[in-house]
Scaffold this motif. Structure first.
Motif, PDB file in Angstrom:
ATOM      1  N   TYR A   1       0.843  -1.206   0.000  1.00 58.92           N
ATOM      2  CA  TYR A   1       0.000   0.000   0.000  1.00 58.92           C
ATOM      3  C   TYR A   1       0.876   1.252   0.000  1.00 58.92           C
ATOM      4  O   TYR A   1       0.619   2.210  -0.727  1.00 58.92           O
ATOM      5  N   VAL A   2       1.931   1.243   0.803  1.00 58.69           N
ATOM      6  CA  VAL A   2       2.837   2.397   0.863  1.00 58.69           C
ATOM      7  C   VAL A   2       3.531   2.592  -0.480  1.00 58.69           C
ATOM      8  O   VAL A   2       3.680   3.725  -0.958  1.00 58.69           O
ATOM      9  N   GLU A   3       3.935   1.495  -1.116  1.00 61.00           N
ATOM     10  CA  GLU A   3       4.580   1.600  -2.419  1.00 61.00           C
ATOM     11  C   GLU A   3       3.609   2.178  -3.464  1.00 61.00           C
ATOM     12  O   GLU A   3       3.984   3.029  -4.264  1.00 61.00           O
ATOM     13  N   ARG A   4       2.374   1.711  -3.434  1.00 59.94           N
ATOM     14  CA  ARG A   4       1.389   2.228  -4.390  1.00 59.94           C
ATOM     15  C   ARG A   4       1.161   3.731  -4.185  1.00 59.94           C
ATOM     16  O   ARG A   4       1.089   4.507  -5.139  1.00 59.94           O
ATOM     17  N   LEU A   5       1.084   4.189  -2.913  1.00 60.38           N
ATOM     18  CA  LEU A   5       0.931   5.622  -2.636  1.00 60.38           C
ATOM     19  C   LEU A   5       2.131   6.414  -3.149  1.00 60.38           C
ATOM     20  O   LEU A   5       1.976   7.508  -3.706  1.00 60.38           O
TER      21      LEU A   5
END
Length: 158
Positions: free
Chosen positions: A100-104
């Protein structure tokens, strides 16, 4: 028969009618005088007590209603705060996930992994459309500086 005639004569009838009318008028006047006034001393005292109670209870009742409204508002704020806390807890749990952090980071910060190539596509119609709010970028630098001094001066007056 003469006495019988007097009994039914017009003069005798008028005389009897006048006496009856006078008696009625006298009775009605005596009844009016005998009547007590409508507002007695007891009624006046009772009215004063009721008015005093209304005046004495008006302010506390207004305060009670006002406080009930304040309590209802506070309860609504508590419900809103609890809902916001739940949203933040959910967001915190999602931020624990590396995917999720990578996608953000890819969406908002345009990060790429090593070896990937990033492309930025420029909209050809962007120059034709007027910018919504360019703010201070379309003015000379000294105008922005002077506005900053004015703003700082107004903030000091408060």
């Amino acid at each position: 028969m003469a006495g019988n005639r007097d009994r039914f004569s017009t003069a005798t009838r008028l005389k009897v009618l006048g006496e009856q009318t006078a008696a009625r008028v006298y009775r009605s006047q005596s009844r009016r005088q005998a009547r007590r006034p409508r507002l007695t001393g007891r009624a006046a005292i009772l009215l004063m007590v009721l008015c005093t109670l209304v005046v004495a209870l008006a302010y506390p009742m207004r305060q009670y209603v006002s406080q009930r409204n304040d309590i209802a508002d506070q309860r609504q704020q508590v419900r809103d705060a609890k809902a916001r806390v739940e949203q933040l807890r959910d967001e915190k749990a999602r931020l624990q996930d590396d995917a999720y952090v990578e996608r953000l980071a890819r969406e908002h910060l345009h990060y790429v992994r090593p070896g990937e190539t990033s492309f930025t596509v420029i909209d050809p119609d962007a120059r034709k459309r007027a910018p919504r709010d360019r703010g201070a970028t379309d003015r000379p630098w000294y105008t922005n500086l002077w506005d900053g001094v004015d703003t700082a001066d107004r903030a000091g007056d408060r």
